[in-house]
Design an enzyme around this catalytic site. Sequence first.
Site, PDB file in Angstrom:
ATOM      1  N   SER A  80       1.940   1.041  -3.190  1.00  0.00           N
ATOM      2  CA  SER A  80       0.499   0.867  -2.645  1.00  0.00           C
ATOM      3  C   SER A  80       1.167   0.412  -0.966  1.00  0.00           C
ATOM      4  CB  SER A  80      -0.320  -0.486  -2.773  1.00  0.00           C
ATOM      5  OG  SER A  80      -1.025  -0.918  -2.256  1.00  0.00           O
ATOM      6  N   TYR A 124      -2.726  -8.487  -6.161  1.00  0.00           N
ATOM      7  CA  TYR A 124      -2.525  -6.869  -5.903  1.00  0.00           C
ATOM      8  C   TYR A 124      -1.363  -6.712  -5.248  1.00  0.00           C
ATOM      9  CZ  TYR A 124      -3.599  -2.127  -5.177  1.00  0.00           C
ATOM     10  OH  TYR A 124      -3.121  -0.470  -5.130  1.00  0.00           O
TER      11      TYR A 124
HETATM   12  P1  NAP Z   1      -9.133   3.500 -10.293  1.00  0.00           P
HETATM   13  O1  NAP Z   1      -9.967   4.955  -9.525  1.00  0.00           O
HETATM   14  O2  NAP Z   1      -9.722   2.263 -10.306  1.00  0.00           O
HETATM   15  O3  NAP Z   1      -8.454   4.211 -11.639  1.00  0.00           O
HETATM   16  C1  NAP Z   1      -7.583   3.487 -12.034  1.00  0.00           C
HETATM   17  C2  NAP Z   1      -7.323   3.888 -13.441  1.00  0.00           C
HETATM   18  O4  NAP Z   1      -6.596   3.197 -14.575  1.00  0.00           O
HETATM   19  C3  NAP Z   1      -8.749   4.202 -14.568  1.00  0.00           C
HETATM   20  O5  NAP Z   1      -8.744   5.259 -15.208  1.00  0.00           O
HETATM   21  C4  NAP Z   1      -8.683   2.911 -15.223  1.00  0.00           C
HETATM   22  O6  NAP Z   1      -9.423   2.979 -16.647  1.00  0.00           O
HETATM   23  C5  NAP Z   1      -7.249   2.918 -15.702  1.00  0.00           C
HETATM   24  N1  NAP Z   1      -6.884   1.561 -16.179  1.00  0.00           N
HETATM   25  C6  NAP Z   1      -7.022   0.200 -15.506  1.00  0.00           C
HETATM   26  N2  NAP Z   1      -6.548  -0.495 -16.533  1.00  0.00           N
HETATM   27  C7  NAP Z   1      -5.822  -0.088 -17.444  1.00  0.00           C
HETATM   28  C8  NAP Z   1      -5.229  -0.450 -18.530  1.00  0.00           C
HETATM   29  N3  NAP Z   1      -4.916  -1.791 -18.785  1.00  0.00           N
HETATM   30  N4  NAP Z   1      -4.777   0.549 -19.383  1.00  0.00           N
HETATM   31  C9  NAP Z   1      -5.139   1.727 -19.333  1.00  0.00           C
HETATM   32  N5  NAP Z   1      -5.729   2.284 -18.205  1.00  0.00           N
HETATM   33  C10 NAP Z   1      -6.116   1.283 -17.324  1.00  0.00           C
HETATM   34  O7  NAP Z   1      -8.013   3.729  -9.198  1.00  0.00           O
HETATM   35  P2  NAP Z   1      -7.229   4.770  -8.199  1.00  0.00           P
HETATM   36  O8  NAP Z   1      -7.859   4.364  -6.851  1.00  0.00           O
HETATM   37  O9  NAP Z   1      -7.385   6.013  -8.974  1.00  0.00           O
HETATM   38  O10 NAP Z   1      -5.695   4.289  -8.317  1.00  0.00           O
HETATM   39  C11 NAP Z   1      -4.795   4.670  -9.198  1.00  0.00           C
HETATM   40  C12 NAP Z   1      -3.564   3.896  -8.760  1.00  0.00           C
HETATM   41  O11 NAP Z   1      -3.341   4.065  -7.403  1.00  0.00           O
HETATM   42  C13 NAP Z   1      -3.722   2.305  -9.133  1.00  0.00           C
HETATM   43  O12 NAP Z   1      -2.384   1.799  -9.732  1.00  0.00           O
HETATM   44  C14 NAP Z   1      -3.928   1.900  -7.666  1.00  0.00           C
HETATM   45  O13 NAP Z   1      -3.558   0.436  -7.670  1.00  0.00           O
HETATM   46  C15 NAP Z   1      -3.071   2.646  -6.870  1.00  0.00           C
HETATM   47  N6  NAP Z   1      -3.371   2.793  -5.461  1.00  0.00           N
HETATM   48  C16 NAP Z   1      -4.936   3.156  -5.353  1.00  0.00           C
HETATM   49  C17 NAP Z   1      -4.988   3.462  -3.771  1.00  0.00           C
HETATM   50  C18 NAP Z   1      -6.497   3.631  -3.057  1.00  0.00           C
HETATM   51  O14 NAP Z   1      -6.710   3.709  -2.052  1.00  0.00           O
HETATM   52  N7  NAP Z   1      -7.467   3.852  -4.087  1.00  0.00           N
HETATM   53  C19 NAP Z   1      -3.984   3.155  -2.965  1.00  0.00           C
HETATM   54  C20 NAP Z   1      -2.752   2.769  -3.473  1.00  0.00           C
HETATM   55  C21 NAP Z   1      -2.612   2.738  -4.642  1.00  0.00           C
HETATM   56  P3  NAP Z   1     -10.824   2.610 -16.482  1.00  0.00           P
HETATM   57  O15 NAP Z   1     -11.561   3.497 -16.163  1.00  0.00           O
HETATM   58  O16 NAP Z   1     -10.834   2.302 -18.089  1.00  0.00           O
HETATM   59  O17 NAP Z   1     -10.715   1.436 -16.052  1.00  0.00           O
HETATM   60  C1  GCO Z   2      -7.641  -3.166  -0.596  1.00  0.00           C
HETATM   61  C2  GCO Z   2      -7.298  -1.684  -1.323  1.00  0.00           C
HETATM   62  C3  GCO Z   2      -5.964  -1.160  -0.998  1.00  0.00           C
HETATM   63  C4  GCO Z   2      -5.878   0.241  -1.768  1.00  0.00           C
HETATM   64  C5  GCO Z   2      -4.410   0.586  -1.505  1.00  0.00           C
HETATM   65  C6  GCO Z   2      -3.793   0.580  -0.313  1.00  0.00           C
HETATM   66  O1  GCO Z   2      -8.386  -3.635  -1.018  1.00  0.00           O
HETATM   67  O2  GCO Z   2      -6.859  -3.298   0.341  1.00  0.00           O
HETATM   68  O3  GCO Z   2      -7.972  -1.347  -2.418  1.00  0.00           O
HETATM   69  O4  GCO Z   2      -5.203  -2.203  -1.796  1.00  0.00           O
HETATM   70  O5  GCO Z   2      -6.005   0.141  -2.910  1.00  0.00           O
HETATM   71  O6  GCO Z   2      -3.545  -0.222  -2.425  1.00  0.00           O
HETATM   72  O7  GCO Z   2      -2.522   1.287  -0.279  1.00  0.00           O
END
Ligand code: NAP
Ligand code: GCO
Length: 267
Positions: free
Chosen positions: A148, A161
Amino acid sequence: MNDYMNNFRLDGKIALVTGASYGIGFAIAKALSAAGATICFNDIKQEFVDKGLANYEQAGIKAHGYVCNVCDEDAVNALVKQIEEEVGVIDILVNNAGIIKRIPMCEMTAAEFRQVVDVDLNAPFIVAKAVIPSMIKKGHGKIINICSMMSELGRETVSAYAAAKGGLKMLTKNIASEYGGYNIQCNGIGPGYIATPQTAPLREVQPDGSRHPFDQFILAKTPANRWGEATDLGGPAVFLASEASDFVNGHILYVDGGILAYIGKQP
Ligand code: NAP
Ligand code: GCO
């Protein structure tokens, strides 16, 4: 096809993408599938796995879906064993499953802090530990941890986080260090701000119809002047999952539209 481009193909490879019913995990899985990989994914509840299977089927992908909470070590070990029996040895692991809690640190309970660290840091350890032995036996493996911006930066309300994702960056480097000699490459992808359900609260249109203040803030901090789409992560994931990155190890590839390089647009 140009022989060199075969280095980016994943034909015959089996990928496990955790938490990939939708969101970033789903987009990465689709890209890995397009490059030839067989996709396995998990979610916490059968209901979500079924929805995920339907999403993959709609995309023309025959995925293998499993119910598994990535925080449960026994369940993860059983999942990996089941995949090995039903599909085959996992060649590519994408530790994608993750949660966030946006709470001011002094208002966050220790239990809430631990819950975030459990999913975002302890679970990638558990799942990587479960797949590495078979990767060693097979003579190769790819592990991609979804880090992230918060692996590098902090901000208000995301202490747990940021701590977890900062730790995940160092876990990535340590796995690379400890298992690189077995031809296992462990790298991270650090998405910027991506439009998924996880960030939906940060993009809510305001009652007066204006953009969310955080939405405007991110646009000002992003040279690309847009939020990322989950599909922006597919190409980097295919690269890190493929033989084209066999000498890339312990690297965090930021896919952020330039946020980390940019001081931000002058107000
Ligand atoms: P999301 O839409 O919230 O999806 C997260 C997924 O993880 C969901 O399918 C959720 O399942 C699953 N999950 C959560 N806890 C779990 C557990 N204990 N066991 C199995 N599955 C679990 O998140 P996203 O935005 O796609 O993010 C995916 C990854 O990218 C995460 O690691 C997040 O921190 C990272 N990330 C996101 C962003 C962003 O801007 N979106 C940026 C940087 C990094 P459920 O539906 O059952 O909850
Ligand atoms: C926040 C956001 C971010 C993104 C991502 C950025 O609240 O700042 O959720 O943390 O999820 O991790 O890289």
